[in-house]
Design a protein around this motif. Structure first.
Motif, PDB file in Angstrom:
ATOM      1  N   ALA A 168      29.297 -22.172 -25.726  1.00 39.97           N
ATOM      2  CA  ALA A 168      28.160 -23.057 -25.465  1.00 39.97           C
ATOM      3  C   ALA A 168      27.394 -22.607 -24.225  1.00 39.97           C
ATOM      4  O   ALA A 168      26.159 -22.615 -24.212  1.00 39.97           O
ATOM      5  N   HIS A 224      25.681 -24.294 -32.475  1.00 36.57           N
ATOM      6  CA  HIS A 224      25.597 -23.473 -31.273  1.00 36.57           C
ATOM      7  C   HIS A 224      26.394 -24.032 -30.104  1.00 36.57           C
ATOM      8  O   HIS A 224      26.348 -23.475 -29.016  1.00 36.57           O
ATOM      9  N   GLY A 225      27.109 -25.156 -30.300  1.00 36.59           N
ATOM     10  CA  GLY A 225      27.934 -25.673 -29.214  1.00 36.59           C
ATOM     11  C   GLY A 225      27.589 -27.100 -28.838  1.00 36.59           C
ATOM     12  O   GLY A 225      26.633 -27.679 -29.357  1.00 36.59           O
ATOM     13  N   GLU A 263      22.437 -17.850 -36.153  1.00 35.36           N
ATOM     14  CA  GLU A 263      23.720 -17.151 -36.315  1.00 35.36           C
ATOM     15  C   GLU A 263      23.532 -16.083 -37.396  1.00 35.36           C
ATOM     16  O   GLU A 263      23.039 -16.403 -38.472  1.00 35.36           O
ATOM     17  N   ASP A 304      23.177 -15.598 -32.307  1.00 39.17           N
ATOM     18  CA  ASP A 304      24.432 -16.204 -31.873  1.00 39.17           C
ATOM     19  C   ASP A 304      25.552 -15.603 -32.713  1.00 39.17           C
ATOM     20  O   ASP A 304      25.705 -15.917 -33.882  1.00 39.17           O
ATOM     21  N   GLN A 357      30.861 -16.559 -33.249  1.00 42.31           N
ATOM     22  CA  GLN A 357      31.937 -16.576 -34.253  1.00 42.31           C
ATOM     23  C   GLN A 357      31.961 -15.292 -35.087  1.00 42.31           C
ATOM     24  O   GLN A 357      33.022 -14.735 -35.336  1.00 42.31           O
TER      25      GLN A 357
HETATM   26  C1  PLP Z   1      32.199 -21.902 -31.533  1.00 39.71           C
HETATM   27  C2  PLP Z   1      30.765 -21.608 -31.521  1.00 39.71           C
HETATM   28  C3  PLP Z   1      29.949 -21.957 -30.430  1.00 39.71           C
HETATM   29  C4  PLP Z   1      30.456 -22.747 -29.249  1.00 39.71           C
HETATM   30  O1  PLP Z   1      31.453 -22.067 -28.546  1.00 39.71           O
HETATM   31  P1  PLP Z   1      32.386 -22.895 -27.534  1.00 39.71           P
HETATM   32  O2  PLP Z   1      33.225 -21.831 -26.875  1.00 39.71           O
HETATM   33  O3  PLP Z   1      33.176 -23.850 -28.349  1.00 39.71           O
HETATM   34  O4  PLP Z   1      31.490 -23.586 -26.578  1.00 39.71           O
HETATM   35  C5  PLP Z   1      28.620 -21.586 -30.469  1.00 39.71           C
HETATM   36  N1  PLP Z   1      28.111 -20.907 -31.500  1.00 39.71           N
HETATM   37  C6  PLP Z   1      28.853 -20.551 -32.571  1.00 39.71           C
HETATM   38  C7  PLP Z   1      28.235 -19.778 -33.690  1.00 39.71           C
HETATM   39  C8  PLP Z   1      30.206 -20.903 -32.619  1.00 39.71           C
HETATM   40  O5  PLP Z   1      30.941 -20.598 -33.694  1.00 39.71           O
END
Ligand code: PLP
Length: 396
Positions: free
Chosen positions: A106, A139-140, A190, A223, A226
């Motif tokens: 995040a 995105h968090g 993403e 992003d 993941q």
């Molecule tokens: C998990 C995730 C986030 C957030 O990450 P955190 O470490 O939980 O804050 C943001 N973007 C994507 C695509 C995610 O999968």
């Protein structure tokens, strides 16, 4: 001590923001987790796409233990050896020019959003920028990251969020085009939607968005928190699309278990200047030693080759299972070791059934099961997973 003791202890003190499974993990070994009762579980969750190297990787453990003994933390007013090494390695490996280390995904998104606003401000002198984000994105949970998350239920209780965010549809270029204005400073998406249900961007879409961004001098933020760090078979998924983002976010498997994320920029998009952004812990010696070790191990142990091979095998395996259970499995999609099956029954039913049979799975939304095992997973593990999944599906 029995597990209920720890569950009660935790529930007595933790803020109740998760409905947790009734398991207390004790330790891990490779692709297996062991609970406090000594029971062994095949793990196709990997701490939500974090533990890429499997549990108990010796080289990785050695790197963080020796750094912990040497120096855990200095402030960002100074340099450290692991910070210098990790910064150079991650920029080289990703093809980006500059990196800022954060403590989570995040926070990496927050930095990316600030970068986009700063870029626009430098260019126009105005503070009225807009960001285009995607429906069904994730995105968090911080305020900025939440503002660009395309799930109304996550956002609604926390409005008003940051302003100037408009939503378009992934893989619908016209919907993005329709939202572009003179004020657009960034498009964030993403490369493969994770929480939203494992939807890869199509090549035409991503290349089209890249072109639109170039034409309008808009920053493209990908992003890959993941889908990055090898999960799709290349270090970053965008490499498979023949394009490059202006800003990239990464986390989850970046540190393989220590809390670290990063946003990376091209030289052109490196708009932040001293005083604009900071973090007490961000990129401290412990986490950057982990990042460095992870990147070394990826290379030395040819982790990406394994993702390609095991990913293809997982794909075949899930295709076969889909054929066998057409009434339950509606769709199967994904890239590398990031795949999903869409069900006609609630995902929780399958997840609970698999857990009773000692297989850990995770959902993405109500009706999609996500397969995000450690990137070192082998065919024999995929076969074992398939055996349990079949038994579970038969019992439905
Ligand atoms: C998990 C995730 C986030 C957030 O990450 P955190 O470490 O939980 O804050 C943001 N973007 C994507 C695509 C995610 O999968």
């Amino acid at each position: 001590m029995d597990k209920q003791y720890f569950i009660d202890k935790a529930e007595g003190a933790l803020l109740h923001t998760y409905n947790r499974y009734q398991k207390v993990w004790d330790h891990g070994d490779g692709v297996y987790l062991f609970d406090t009762d000594g029971d062994k579980y095949l793990d196709f969750v990997a701490g939500i796409a974090v533990f890429a190297l499997g549990y108990g990787n010796e080289k990785y453990n050695k790197a963080i233990v020796s750094q912990a003994e040497r120096l855990l933390h200095t402030s960002n007013y100074f340099y450290s050896v692991p910070m210098a090494e990790a910064a150079e390695k991650i920029t080289k490996a990703s093809g980006m020019d500059r990196v800022f280390f954060t403590n989570s995904g995040a926070e990496a998104v927050e930095g990316a959003l600030k970068t986009a606003r700063r870029y626009y401000y430098n260019k126009t002198g105005k503070a009225d920028s807009e960001i285009i984000a995607m429906n069904h994105s994730f995105h968090g949970r911080t305020m900025g990251a939440l503002s660009v998350t395309g799930k109304e239920a996550y956002r609604a209780p926390f409005e008003p969020l940051i302003g100037g965010v408009v939503f378009a549809e992934l893989n619908d270029l016209e919907s993005v085009k329709a939202k572009i204005s003179d004020k657009t400073c960034a498009v964030i998406l993403e490369t493969v939607q994770g929480e939203g249900g494992i939807y890869p961007a199509t090549k035409e879409f991503l290349q089209g968005v890249r072109k639109l961004c170039d034409e309008h001098d808009i920053l493209l933020i990908l992003d890959e928190i993941q889908c990055g760090m090898g999960r799709t078979g290349t270090l970053y998924a965008f490499e498979q699309y023949g394009i490059k983002p202006d800003v990239l976010t990464t986390a989850k498997a970046l540190g393989c278990g220590v809390p670290v994320g990063a946003f990376l920029t091209t030289e052109k998009a490196a708009a932040l200047v001293p005083g604009d952004h900071g973090s007490t812990y961000g990129g401290n010696p412990l986490v950057t030693a982990a990042v460095s070790a992870v990147l070394d191990i990826f290379r030395e142990d040819a982790v990406l080759d394994n993702v390609k091979e095991s990913g293809a095998y997982l794909y075949e395996t899930l295709e076969a299972i889909k054929q066998e259970f057409p009434a339950i499995i509606k769709d199967h999609r994904g890239l590398g070791l990031m795949q999903g099956i869409e069900l006609s029954v609630p995902a929780k039913e399958i997840i609970n059934g698999a857990m009773e049979r000692h297989l850990l799975l995770i959902n993405a939304g109500e009706s999609i099961i996500r397969f995000v095992p450690p990137l070192v997973v082998q065919k024999v593990d995929i076969d074992r997973m398939a055996e349990i999944l079949r038994e579970t599906l038969k019992s439905i």
